[in-house]
Design a protein around this motif. Sequence first.
Motif, PDB file in Angstrom:
ATOM      1  N   GLU A 199     -18.896  15.511  11.568  1.00  0.00           N
ATOM      2  CA  GLU A 199     -17.337  15.892  11.440  1.00  0.00           C
ATOM      3  C   GLU A 199     -17.186  16.018   9.725  1.00  0.00           C
ATOM      4  O   GLU A 199     -16.553  16.811   9.235  1.00  0.00           O
ATOM      5  CB  GLU A 199     -16.373  15.291  12.185  1.00  0.00           C
ATOM      6  CG  GLU A 199     -16.649  15.376  13.597  1.00  0.00           C
ATOM      7  CD  GLU A 199     -15.789  14.462  14.277  1.00  0.00           C
ATOM      8  OE1 GLU A 199     -15.404  14.627  15.585  1.00  0.00           O
ATOM      9  OE2 GLU A 199     -15.319  13.360  13.810  1.00  0.00           O
ATOM     10  N   ILE A 200     -17.668  14.931   8.999  1.00  0.00           N
ATOM     11  CA  ILE A 200     -17.152  14.852   7.708  1.00  0.00           C
ATOM     12  C   ILE A 200     -18.060  15.638   6.872  1.00  0.00           C
ATOM     13  O   ILE A 200     -17.523  16.389   5.864  1.00  0.00           O
ATOM     14  CB  ILE A 200     -17.466  13.394   7.408  1.00  0.00           C
ATOM     15  CG1 ILE A 200     -16.581  12.179   7.995  1.00  0.00           C
ATOM     16  CG2 ILE A 200     -17.461  13.203   5.596  1.00  0.00           C
ATOM     17  CD1 ILE A 200     -17.048  10.931   7.553  1.00  0.00           C
ATOM     18  N   LEU A 201     -19.381  15.863   7.317  1.00  0.00           N
ATOM     19  CA  LEU A 201     -20.026  16.958   6.393  1.00  0.00           C
ATOM     20  C   LEU A 201     -19.457  18.275   6.830  1.00  0.00           C
ATOM     21  O   LEU A 201     -19.579  19.195   5.610  1.00  0.00           O
ATOM     22  CB  LEU A 201     -21.502  16.799   7.234  1.00  0.00           C
ATOM     23  CG  LEU A 201     -22.311  15.634   6.667  1.00  0.00           C
ATOM     24  CD1 LEU A 201     -23.868  15.816   7.652  1.00  0.00           C
ATOM     25  CD2 LEU A 201     -22.689  15.470   5.189  1.00  0.00           C
ATOM     26  N   VAL A 257     -23.046   9.145  14.305  1.00  0.00           N
ATOM     27  CA  VAL A 257     -23.614  10.570  13.947  1.00  0.00           C
ATOM     28  C   VAL A 257     -22.648  11.865  14.134  1.00  0.00           C
ATOM     29  O   VAL A 257     -22.677  12.634  13.606  1.00  0.00           O
ATOM     30  CB  VAL A 257     -24.787  11.069  14.893  1.00  0.00           C
ATOM     31  CG1 VAL A 257     -25.262  12.287  14.940  1.00  0.00           C
ATOM     32  CG2 VAL A 257     -26.041   9.975  14.628  1.00  0.00           C
ATOM     33  N   ILE A 258     -21.726  11.528  15.133  1.00  0.00           N
ATOM     34  CA  ILE A 258     -20.734  12.604  15.383  1.00  0.00           C
ATOM     35  C   ILE A 258     -19.811  12.693  14.411  1.00  0.00           C
ATOM     36  O   ILE A 258     -19.321  13.843  13.988  1.00  0.00           O
ATOM     37  CB  ILE A 258     -20.003  12.469  16.774  1.00  0.00           C
ATOM     38  CG1 ILE A 258     -21.009  12.582  17.900  1.00  0.00           C
ATOM     39  CG2 ILE A 258     -18.883  13.106  16.877  1.00  0.00           C
ATOM     40  CD1 ILE A 258     -21.568  14.108  18.130  1.00  0.00           C
ATOM     41  N   ARG A 259     -19.102  11.405  13.988  1.00  0.00           N
ATOM     42  CA  ARG A 259     -18.439  11.230  12.791  1.00  0.00           C
ATOM     43  C   ARG A 259     -18.756  11.709  11.542  1.00  0.00           C
ATOM     44  O   ARG A 259     -18.097  12.350  10.853  1.00  0.00           O
ATOM     45  CB  ARG A 259     -17.907   9.755  12.690  1.00  0.00           C
ATOM     46  CG  ARG A 259     -16.659   9.634  11.714  1.00  0.00           C
ATOM     47  CD  ARG A 259     -15.632  10.466  11.853  1.00  0.00           C
ATOM     48  NE  ARG A 259     -14.730  10.094  10.801  1.00  0.00           N
ATOM     49  CZ  ARG A 259     -13.894  11.467  10.329  1.00  0.00           C
ATOM     50  NH1 ARG A 259     -13.944  12.408  11.165  1.00  0.00           N
ATOM     51  NH2 ARG A 259     -13.137  11.167   9.437  1.00  0.00           N
ATOM     52  N   PRO A 314     -20.760   7.397   7.846  1.00  0.00           N
ATOM     53  CA  PRO A 314     -20.730   6.417   9.007  1.00  0.00           C
ATOM     54  C   PRO A 314     -22.009   6.029   9.349  1.00  0.00           C
ATOM     55  O   PRO A 314     -22.696   7.245   9.354  1.00  0.00           O
ATOM     56  CB  PRO A 314     -19.753   6.814  10.093  1.00  0.00           C
ATOM     57  CG  PRO A 314     -18.727   7.891   9.569  1.00  0.00           C
ATOM     58  CD  PRO A 314     -19.556   8.592   8.424  1.00  0.00           C
ATOM     59  N   GLY A 315     -22.517   4.692   9.123  1.00  0.00           N
ATOM     60  CA  GLY A 315     -23.884   4.489   9.784  1.00  0.00           C
ATOM     61  C   GLY A 315     -24.942   4.619   8.816  1.00  0.00           C
ATOM     62  O   GLY A 315     -26.043   4.476   8.866  1.00  0.00           O
ATOM     63  N   VAL A 316     -24.484   5.109   7.453  1.00  0.00           N
ATOM     64  CA  VAL A 316     -25.434   5.470   6.240  1.00  0.00           C
ATOM     65  C   VAL A 316     -25.034   4.103   5.175  1.00  0.00           C
ATOM     66  O   VAL A 316     -24.135   4.076   4.511  1.00  0.00           O
ATOM     67  CB  VAL A 316     -25.077   6.721   5.710  1.00  0.00           C
ATOM     68  CG1 VAL A 316     -26.013   6.814   4.495  1.00  0.00           C
ATOM     69  CG2 VAL A 316     -25.244   7.752   6.690  1.00  0.00           C
ATOM     70  N   GLY A 317     -26.267   3.272   5.084  1.00  0.00           N
ATOM     71  CA  GLY A 317     -26.370   2.382   3.989  1.00  0.00           C
ATOM     72  C   GLY A 317     -27.098   2.713   2.777  1.00  0.00           C
ATOM     73  O   GLY A 317     -27.613   3.736   2.831  1.00  0.00           O
ATOM     74  N   ARG A 318     -27.446   1.873   2.028  1.00  0.00           N
ATOM     75  CA  ARG A 318     -28.334   2.061   0.956  1.00  0.00           C
ATOM     76  C   ARG A 318     -29.563   2.478   1.183  1.00  0.00           C
ATOM     77  O   ARG A 318     -30.338   3.394   0.838  1.00  0.00           O
ATOM     78  CB  ARG A 318     -28.593   0.731  -0.197  1.00  0.00           C
ATOM     79  CG  ARG A 318     -28.968   0.923  -1.248  1.00  0.00           C
ATOM     80  CD  ARG A 318     -28.944  -0.183  -2.165  1.00  0.00           C
ATOM     81  NE  ARG A 318     -29.708   0.216  -3.354  1.00  0.00           N
ATOM     82  CZ  ARG A 318     -29.233   0.990  -4.565  1.00  0.00           C
ATOM     83  NH1 ARG A 318     -27.804   1.164  -4.526  1.00  0.00           N
ATOM     84  NH2 ARG A 318     -29.835   1.041  -5.648  1.00  0.00           N
ATOM     85  N   GLN A 360     -29.383  21.457  15.097  1.00  0.00           N
ATOM     86  CA  GLN A 360     -30.072  21.420  13.506  1.00  0.00           C
ATOM     87  C   GLN A 360     -29.140  21.210  12.730  1.00  0.00           C
ATOM     88  O   GLN A 360     -29.466  21.294  11.178  1.00  0.00           O
ATOM     89  CB  GLN A 360     -31.065  22.323  13.646  1.00  0.00           C
ATOM     90  CG  GLN A 360     -32.259  22.649  14.396  1.00  0.00           C
ATOM     91  CD  GLN A 360     -32.994  23.708  14.375  1.00  0.00           C
ATOM     92  OE1 GLN A 360     -33.015  24.573  13.540  1.00  0.00           O
ATOM     93  NE2 GLN A 360     -33.832  23.967  15.588  1.00  0.00           N
ATOM     94  N   THR A 361     -27.694  21.500  12.881  1.00  0.00           N
ATOM     95  CA  THR A 361     -26.732  21.472  11.659  1.00  0.00           C
ATOM     96  C   THR A 361     -25.476  20.490  12.315  1.00  0.00           C
ATOM     97  O   THR A 361     -25.399  20.322  13.338  1.00  0.00           O
ATOM     98  CB  THR A 361     -26.140  23.152  11.683  1.00  0.00           C
ATOM     99  OG1 THR A 361     -25.489  23.193  12.897  1.00  0.00           O
ATOM    100  CG2 THR A 361     -27.095  23.990  11.340  1.00  0.00           C
ATOM    101  N   PRO A 362     -24.816  20.274  11.317  1.00  0.00           N
ATOM    102  CA  PRO A 362     -23.556  19.507  11.664  1.00  0.00           C
ATOM    103  C   PRO A 362     -22.482  20.008  12.701  1.00  0.00           C
ATOM    104  O   PRO A 362     -22.305  19.193  13.617  1.00  0.00           O
ATOM    105  CB  PRO A 362     -22.941  18.791  10.370  1.00  0.00           C
ATOM    106  CG  PRO A 362     -24.034  19.074   9.320  1.00  0.00           C
ATOM    107  CD  PRO A 362     -24.848  20.293   9.893  1.00  0.00           C
ATOM    108  N   GLY A 363     -22.514  21.224  12.539  1.00  0.00           N
ATOM    109  CA  GLY A 363     -21.552  21.818  13.364  1.00  0.00           C
ATOM    110  C   GLY A 363     -22.081  21.875  14.727  1.00  0.00           C
ATOM    111  O   GLY A 363     -21.233  21.789  15.807  1.00  0.00           O
ATOM    112  N   GLN A 364     -23.084  22.275  14.932  1.00  0.00           N
ATOM    113  CA  GLN A 364     -23.898  21.989  16.210  1.00  0.00           C
ATOM    114  C   GLN A 364     -23.881  20.881  17.078  1.00  0.00           C
ATOM    115  O   GLN A 364     -23.703  20.597  18.063  1.00  0.00           O
ATOM    116  CB  GLN A 364     -25.285  22.432  16.337  1.00  0.00           C
ATOM    117  CG  GLN A 364     -25.699  24.251  15.891  1.00  0.00           C
ATOM    118  CD  GLN A 364     -26.867  24.359  15.781  1.00  0.00           C
ATOM    119  OE1 GLN A 364     -27.956  23.597  15.363  1.00  0.00           O
ATOM    120  NE2 GLN A 364     -27.411  25.754  15.775  1.00  0.00           N
TER     121      GLN A 364
END
Length: 225
Positions: A94-96, A89-91, A115-119, A59-63
């Motif tokens: 990590e950035i978050l 999603v993993i990358r 990564p993977g996020v467009g407009r 439920q979190t980026p760390g997890q």
Amino acid sequence: MKPADIDEFFRRLAADNPAPKTELEYINPYTLLVAVVLSAQATDIGVNKATGPLFQIVQTPGQMVELGEEKLRQYIRTIGLFNTKAKNVIRLSEILVAEHGGEVPRKRKELEALPGVGRKTANVVLNVAFGQITIAVDTHIFRVSNRTGLARGKTPEEVERKLVRYVPARWKPHAHHWLILHGRYICKARKPDCPACAVRDLCAYPDKTSERDMLEDPPVPVPAG
């Protein structure tokens, strides 16, 4: 479409579904972001089947970083392009963690840098998670806007600009969802269900279907908000 007709267009969609919402299942802004990234070229139903078990443990980026790419792929392997999406999603997770304190940013520029996020993905997250006035133009909204004459354009960006400009302010917070649901269940690509359409008299589409046309393809009811 004339301004008065645009207002009436959304008034009727609102009357049919006063509280529309995304059909993607999520827990918090982060899981929404993941779900939207996974939904590219995939159905919401298919994404929900995969993320149901995933979001029970992540439920979190760390997890997500702790889960790792290999295990993530096992959860989302039924989704198209799952290998590339797992990497993204993993990358982005990590950035978050490294750059945003584990939180999903509320600014478009920062979201689109992931990564993977467009407009379109950024618009969905900003609207659904943070209540910002955005209109994410997917294939459904692009089709409905052009077919009905609501906001014609050759690209999603052109359609988005016109919708943001011409949709009355009172309808903008939910315009994204009304149009997606209308395109998904009524104004379908192969055969629009014109007899069941609440805005058919406002629509400029010249090849409207009749009740006889729809007999072989029964309409799917729009879920309540």
